[in-house]
Enzyme design. Structure first.
Site, PDB file in Angstrom:
ATOM      1  N   GLY A  35      11.148 -17.142 -47.851  1.00 52.30           N
ATOM      2  CA  GLY A  35      10.503 -18.282 -47.877  1.00 52.30           C
ATOM      3  C   GLY A  35      10.934 -19.273 -46.853  1.00 52.30           C
ATOM      4  O   GLY A  35      12.013 -19.116 -46.430  1.00 52.30           O
ATOM      5  N   ILE A  37      12.395 -22.627 -45.069  1.00 52.75           N
ATOM      6  CA  ILE A  37      13.314 -23.556 -45.042  1.00 52.75           C
ATOM      7  C   ILE A  37      13.292 -24.513 -46.408  1.00 52.75           C
ATOM      8  O   ILE A  37      12.161 -25.347 -46.733  1.00 52.75           O
ATOM      9  CB  ILE A  37      13.721 -24.274 -43.998  1.00 52.75           C
ATOM     10  N   GLY A  38      13.866 -24.555 -47.333  1.00 58.37           N
ATOM     11  CA  GLY A  38      13.607 -25.651 -48.480  1.00 58.37           C
ATOM     12  C   GLY A  38      12.738 -25.081 -49.605  1.00 58.37           C
ATOM     13  O   GLY A  38      12.307 -25.596 -50.702  1.00 58.37           O
ATOM     14  N   SER A  39      12.589 -23.484 -49.504  1.00 56.60           N
ATOM     15  CA  SER A  39      11.425 -23.217 -50.490  1.00 56.60           C
ATOM     16  C   SER A  39      11.917 -22.983 -51.850  1.00 56.60           C
ATOM     17  O   SER A  39      11.283 -22.797 -52.907  1.00 56.60           O
ATOM     18  CB  SER A  39      10.832 -21.942 -49.893  1.00 56.60           C
ATOM     19  N   LYS A  41      15.027 -20.669 -52.342  1.00 60.43           N
ATOM     20  CA  LYS A  41      15.524 -19.477 -52.519  1.00 60.43           C
ATOM     21  C   LYS A  41      16.968 -19.253 -53.027  1.00 60.43           C
ATOM     22  O   LYS A  41      17.306 -18.717 -54.150  1.00 60.43           O
ATOM     23  CB  LYS A  41      15.603 -18.832 -51.175  1.00 60.43           C
ATOM     24  N   THR A  42      17.754 -20.253 -52.706  1.00 62.41           N
ATOM     25  CA  THR A  42      19.021 -20.776 -53.291  1.00 62.41           C
ATOM     26  C   THR A  42      19.063 -20.901 -54.763  1.00 62.41           C
ATOM     27  O   THR A  42      19.673 -20.313 -55.583  1.00 62.41           O
ATOM     28  CB  THR A  42      19.804 -21.609 -52.348  1.00 62.41           C
ATOM     29  N   GLU A 111      19.168 -13.179 -50.246  1.00 63.42           N
ATOM     30  CA  GLU A 111      18.404 -14.378 -49.707  1.00 63.42           C
ATOM     31  C   GLU A 111      18.078 -14.026 -48.285  1.00 63.42           C
ATOM     32  O   GLU A 111      19.036 -13.761 -47.473  1.00 63.42           O
ATOM     33  CB  GLU A 111      19.231 -15.492 -49.680  1.00 63.42           C
ATOM     34  N   ARG A 170      11.769 -31.282 -49.489  1.00 60.63           N
ATOM     35  CA  ARG A 170      12.810 -30.725 -50.075  1.00 60.63           C
ATOM     36  C   ARG A 170      14.127 -30.434 -49.103  1.00 60.63           C
ATOM     37  O   ARG A 170      15.306 -30.864 -49.341  1.00 60.63           O
ATOM     38  CB  ARG A 170      12.653 -29.482 -50.663  1.00 60.63           C
TER      39      ARG A 170
HETATM   40  N1  LIG Z   1      10.712 -25.304 -57.860  1.00 60.05           N
HETATM   41  C1  LIG Z   1      11.462 -26.350 -57.375  1.00 60.05           C
HETATM   42  N2  LIG Z   1      10.880 -27.775 -57.858  1.00 60.05           N
HETATM   43  C2  LIG Z   1      11.688 -28.943 -57.247  1.00 60.05           C
HETATM   44  N3  LIG Z   1      12.708 -28.913 -56.440  1.00 60.05           N
HETATM   45  C3  LIG Z   1      13.018 -27.784 -56.207  1.00 60.05           C
HETATM   46  C4  LIG Z   1      12.618 -26.526 -56.551  1.00 60.05           C
HETATM   47  N4  LIG Z   1      13.317 -25.471 -55.917  1.00 60.05           N
HETATM   48  C5  LIG Z   1      14.398 -25.852 -55.192  1.00 60.05           C
HETATM   49  N5  LIG Z   1      13.946 -27.345 -55.411  1.00 60.05           N
HETATM   50  C6  LIG Z   1      15.002 -28.303 -54.839  1.00 60.05           C
HETATM   51  O1  LIG Z   1      14.791 -28.088 -53.387  1.00 60.05           O
HETATM   52  C7  LIG Z   1      16.015 -28.266 -52.422  1.00 60.05           C
HETATM   53  C8  LIG Z   1      15.980 -26.890 -51.634  1.00 60.05           C
HETATM   54  O2  LIG Z   1      16.064 -25.899 -52.563  1.00 60.05           O
HETATM   55  P1  LIG Z   1      16.982 -24.633 -52.014  1.00 60.05           P
HETATM   56  O3  LIG Z   1      17.037 -23.530 -53.267  1.00 60.05           O
HETATM   57  O4  LIG Z   1      18.308 -25.033 -51.532  1.00 60.05           O
HETATM   58  O5  LIG Z   1      16.023 -23.952 -50.798  1.00 60.05           O
HETATM   59  P2  LIG Z   1      16.232 -22.907 -49.830  1.00 60.05           P
HETATM   60  O6  LIG Z   1      17.564 -22.159 -50.208  1.00 60.05           O
HETATM   61  O7  LIG Z   1      15.044 -21.938 -49.858  1.00 60.05           O
HETATM   62  O8  LIG Z   1      16.507 -23.427 -48.450  1.00 60.05           O
HETATM   63  C9  LIG Z   1      17.140 -28.394 -53.325  1.00 60.05           C
HETATM   64  O9  LIG Z   1      17.459 -29.535 -53.433  1.00 60.05           O
HETATM   65  C10 LIG Z   1      16.475 -27.765 -54.780  1.00 60.05           C
HETATM   66  O10 LIG Z   1      17.299 -28.337 -55.701  1.00 60.05           O
HETATM   67  N1  LIG Z   2      16.962 -19.953 -36.176  1.00 64.70           N
HETATM   68  C1  LIG Z   2      17.051 -19.293 -37.119  1.00 64.70           C
HETATM   69  N2  LIG Z   2      17.426 -20.104 -38.382  1.00 64.70           N
HETATM   70  C2  LIG Z   2      17.461 -19.633 -39.520  1.00 64.70           C
HETATM   71  C3  LIG Z   2      17.534 -18.170 -39.554  1.00 64.70           C
HETATM   72  N3  LIG Z   2      17.507 -17.942 -41.068  1.00 64.70           N
HETATM   73  C4  LIG Z   2      17.845 -19.261 -41.592  1.00 64.70           C
HETATM   74  N4  LIG Z   2      17.804 -20.163 -40.787  1.00 64.70           N
HETATM   75  C5  LIG Z   2      18.195 -21.543 -40.839  1.00 64.70           C
HETATM   76  C6  LIG Z   2      17.187 -22.370 -41.615  1.00 64.70           C
HETATM   77  C7  LIG Z   2      18.062 -23.523 -42.273  1.00 64.70           C
HETATM   78  O1  LIG Z   2      18.414 -24.625 -41.249  1.00 64.70           O
HETATM   79  C8  LIG Z   2      19.343 -22.505 -42.478  1.00 64.70           C
HETATM   80  C9  LIG Z   2      19.326 -22.074 -43.913  1.00 64.70           C
HETATM   81  O2  LIG Z   2      18.114 -21.488 -44.470  1.00 64.70           O
HETATM   82  P1  LIG Z   2      17.656 -21.908 -45.882  1.00 64.70           P
HETATM   83  O3  LIG Z   2      16.006 -21.639 -45.682  1.00 64.70           O
HETATM   84  O4  LIG Z   2      18.434 -21.128 -46.844  1.00 64.70           O
HETATM   85  O5  LIG Z   2      17.814 -23.383 -46.172  1.00 64.70           O
HETATM   86  O6  LIG Z   2      19.591 -21.487 -41.610  1.00 64.70           O
HETATM   87  C10 LIG Z   2      17.080 -17.412 -38.549  1.00 64.70           C
HETATM   88  O7  LIG Z   2      17.010 -16.260 -38.517  1.00 64.70           O
HETATM   89  N5  LIG Z   2      16.853 -18.098 -37.435  1.00 64.70           N
END
Ligand SMILES: Nc1ncnc2c1ncn2[C@@H]1O[C@H](COP(=O)(O)OP(=O)(O)O)[C@@H](O)[C@H]1O
Ligand SMILES: Nc1nc2c(ncn2[C@H]2C[C@H](O)[C@@H](COP(=O)(O)O)O2)c(=O)[nH]1
Length: 256
Positions: A35, A37-39, A41-42, A111, A170
């Site tokens: 997904g 960034i910010g979707s 996953k974590t 992830e 997010r």
């Molecule tokens: N379904 C959701 N609804 C609302 N907020 C969410 C949801 N999923 C994640 N968040 C929030 O959005 C931010 C990014 O989530 P995170 O899990 O770190 O995303 P990713 O790992 O994909 O970058 C965090 O502050 C998290 O608490």
């Molecule tokens: N240039 C790239 N950036 C990447 C890659 N995989 C992750 N990322 C960056 C995006 C975010 O700033 C951070 C963590 O990702 P999240 O989606 O977990 O917030 O790392 C990549 O392959 N290339």
């Protein structure tokens, strides 16, 4: 506790879906959560980490932020034209390490994957003129060699599908230092590349079945979305996994 309750149904659905993947005795299942960034996953991995059957492996962001004392993530965002090739090279190494990490438990939940690194991030940097053709070619050669010679094959991709607007909101809310200057256009371009790859199947091979979840929904509604889609996926889980070839075959099950 609230999140726990909300995700409990999701856990059952994920496990019944995995059961539909015809797990032979002793087979280990690898799920990659993809997904933008910010979707979320974590957040999803953090929830699943509590279940005894699951070993979660987070994206190695900490390695990227401290590689021999260098913050490669910050360097990449500060000057992508200069540092993106170096950064992606390290992403490919560290993601290969995650793919090949031995796991005792039956389910490895990762992830992201080496595949989204190539098909979404490297592609985005090259198309955006931030990576030279020669750098793109070398990174792709490494990627092709790895996928042909190392087992980096997932059994299921869970795609947390968000709109760029929600992802941006997010990212801002999480306020990670290195990401404070990410332009909206970057997040939009990454969204389209995820969609091209996992939904539209426009160009790049998809290595396995894909479960698409509407991750724009707040946590409370995410569980319902999964219930609705579970049966639709299960009927496809009868399909054999793609035959292992020198390159990941497009998944024989259509995207959902
Ligand atoms: N379904 C959701 N609804 C609302 N907020 C969410 C949801 N999923 C994640 N968040 C929030 O959005 C931010 C990014 O989530 P995170 O899990 O770190 O995303 P990713 O790992 O994909 O970058 C965090 O502050 C998290 O608490
Ligand atoms: N240039 C790239 N950036 C990447 C890659 N995989 C992750 N990322 C960056 C995006 C975010 O700033 C951070 C963590 O990702 P999240 O989606 O977990 O917030 O790392 C990549 O392959 N290339």
């Amino acid at each position: 506790m609230f999140t726990e309750m909300l995700f409990s149904g999701l856990r059952d659905r994920v496990f019944s879906l995995i059961g539909g993947l015809k797990m032979s005795a002793g087979k280990k299942i690898t799920i990659c959560v993809e997904g933008n960034i910010g979707s979320g996953k974590t957040t999803l991995l953090d929830h699943f980490a509590q279940f005894p059957e699951v070993k979660t492996i987070s994206e190695p962001v900490n390695k990227w932020r401290d590689a021999g004392g260098h913050n490669l993530l910050e360097l990449m965002y500060s000057d992508p034209a200069r540092y993106s090739c170096m950064f992606q090279s390290y992403v490919q190494l560290t993601m290969m390490d995650n793919h090949t990490a031995p796991v005792e438990k039956p389910i490895k939940m990762m992830e992201r994957s080496i595949h989204s690194g190539r098909y979404c991030f490297i592609e985005n940097l090259h198309r955006g003129g931030l990576m030279a053709d020669a750098e793109y070619a070398v990174l792709d050669q490494w990627f092709q060699w790895i996928t042909a010679n190392v087992n980096v094959q997932p059994d299921l991709i869970v795609y947390l599908r968000t709109s760029p607007e929600v992802a941006l909101e997010r990212i801002r809310r999480r306020s990670r230092d290195e990401e404070r200057a990410i332009p909206e256009s970057y997040v939009r371009a990454l969204h389209e590349l995820h969609e091209d790859w996992l939904v539209r199947r426009a160009q790049f091979p998809v290595p396995c079945q894909v479960l698409v979840l509407d991750a724009d929904q707040d946590l409370s509604l995410l569980k319902e979305e999964f219930n609705v889609r579970k049966q639709e996926i299960l009927c496809r889980s009868e399909v054999k996994s793609p035959v292992k070839s020198d390159r990941p075959a497009a998944a024989s099950a259509a995207a959902v």
